[in-house]
Scaffold this motif. Structure first.
Motif, PDB file in Angstrom:
ATOM      1  N   LEU A 165       0.813  -1.215   0.000  1.00  0.00           N
ATOM      2  CA  LEU A 165       0.000   0.000   0.000  1.00  0.00           C
ATOM      3  C   LEU A 165       0.847   1.266   0.000  1.00  0.00           C
ATOM      4  O   LEU A 165       0.338   2.344  -0.316  1.00  0.00           O
ATOM      5  N   ILE A 166       2.109   1.131   0.394  1.00  0.00           N
ATOM      6  CA  ILE A 166       2.992   2.307   0.346  1.00  0.00           C
ATOM      7  C   ILE A 166       3.240   2.676  -1.108  1.00  0.00           C
ATOM      8  O   ILE A 166       3.050   3.817  -1.525  1.00  0.00           O
ATOM      9  N   TYR A 167       3.691   1.685  -1.870  1.00  0.00           N
ATOM     10  CA  TYR A 167       3.877   1.842  -3.321  1.00  0.00           C
ATOM     11  C   TYR A 167       3.477   0.544  -4.003  1.00  0.00           C
ATOM     12  O   TYR A 167       3.719  -0.546  -3.471  1.00  0.00           O
ATOM     13  N   ASP A 168       2.900   0.653  -5.167  1.00  0.00           N
ATOM     14  CA  ASP A 168       2.545  -0.526  -5.958  1.00  0.00           C
ATOM     15  C   ASP A 168       3.729  -1.016  -6.774  1.00  0.00           C
ATOM     16  O   ASP A 168       3.822  -2.201  -7.110  1.00  0.00           O
ATOM     17  N   ASP A 169       4.639  -0.116  -7.091  1.00  0.00           N
ATOM     18  CA  ASP A 169       5.802  -0.434  -7.918  1.00  0.00           C
ATOM     19  C   ASP A 169       6.836  -1.212  -7.096  1.00  0.00           C
ATOM     20  O   ASP A 169       7.334  -0.715  -6.080  1.00  0.00           O
ATOM     21  N   PRO A 170       7.205  -2.440  -7.524  1.00  0.00           N
ATOM     22  CA  PRO A 170       8.187  -3.235  -6.775  1.00  0.00           C
ATOM     23  C   PRO A 170       9.527  -2.535  -6.581  1.00  0.00           C
ATOM     24  O   PRO A 170      10.183  -2.726  -5.552  1.00  0.00           O
ATOM     25  N   ILE A 171       9.944  -1.736  -7.546  1.00  0.00           N
ATOM     26  CA  ILE A 171      11.219  -1.017  -7.410  1.00  0.00           C
ATOM     27  C   ILE A 171      11.137  -0.012  -6.268  1.00  0.00           C
ATOM     28  O   ILE A 171      12.071   0.106  -5.457  1.00  0.00           O
TER      29      ILE A 171
END
Length: 260
Positions: free
Chosen positions: A12-18
């Motif tokens: 939920l913080i970021y959807d992007d794995p990077i």
């Protein structure tokens, strides 16, 4: 010092794995070297697990929360049973009861909760509990059905009397405190930490929610902010931060069955 974030919704913080990897790297630089990643939805678990499974220090919980009570999927039990056998899956949850937002009817929530308690017992895992305005029912259910490996009241929100009730009933429970512990008006939480055994206390970020007071201008909580909560807890307990971090680390490893 090293710290263990026992509850973070990394997806939920970021959807992007990077971006997720960057968040974890910054946490490690701050001393937060272990994190339990909590799926936002059971439907998201496989994707989140795949993105993070190769990163050292990242562990996982899998479960169905009260918000999913209306649509957990017809095969949700099978998914949990398969997922809990994966490497570094250390708990079932979060699960529990939420009577504040009224997700479905109470009976359906209770049935969902009880089934996951049974799964935790079957698979030898602790359970991570979501409790909002449902303390009475959760206590009664746990009194009969708590798994042998115990339960974690995540983002603890009850008072000291409730915690004492659980302990007096000899329930193997832990109490995890998030960034709201750092709010000066959170007197119920401050009183609680002063009146429960130190070996039952955990800390978490509940990322991206529950921003600690020190970071109140930020839009979301990051795992690296856990250190702020730990320092505040040390202040309340009048403890050396190094000694407290060592005890919290031990508690976290114990409940999740990990080596220190």
């Amino acid at each position: 010092m090293q710290f263990f974030d026992t509850h973070a919704h990394i997806g939920l913080i970021y959807d992007d794995p990077i971006e997720q990897i960057r968040v974890i790297q910054k946490a490690k630089q701050a001393g937060v070297t272990r994190i339990v990643s909590i799926n936002n939805s059971l439907h998201d678990f496989k994707k989140e697990y795949a993105a993070l499974k190769a990163i050292s220090g990242i562990y996982h919980a899998v479960g169905v929360g009260p918000s999913e009570v209306k649509s957990p999927g017809s095969d949700w039990v099978r998914i949990i049973e398969e997922s809990v056998k994966l490497p570094n899956v250390v708990a079932i949850g979060e699960t529990g009861l939420d009577y504040f937002k009224q997700f479905g009817d109470k009976r359906s929530q209770i049935e969902l909760f009880i089934t996951q308690l049974e799964l935790a017992q079957k698979h030898g895992k602790p359970v991570i509990i979501h409790n909002r305005d449902a303390g009475k029912d959760i206590f009664e259910i746990l009194s009969d059905r708590i798994p042998e490996k115990g339960a974690i009241f995540h983002c603890y929100s009850e008072d000291a009397a409730y915690a004492r009730q659980c302990l007096d009933a000899n329930l193997p429970v832990y109490f995890s405190f998030a960034g709201n512990l750092t709010y000066r008006n959170a007197r119920n939480l401050h009183e609680t930490v002063l009146n429960i055994p130190l070996d039952r206390i955990l800390i978490e970020t509940e990322s991206p929610f529950m921003i600690p007071a020190e970071y109140r201008e930020k839009k979301r909580t990051m795992p690296e902010y856990l250190v702020s909560t730990a320092k505040f807890l040390a202040e309340i307990l009048d403890m050396n931060i190094e000694a407290l971090s060592a005890q919290l680390w031990k508690n976290s490893c114990t409940v999740f069955g990990l080596s220190e």
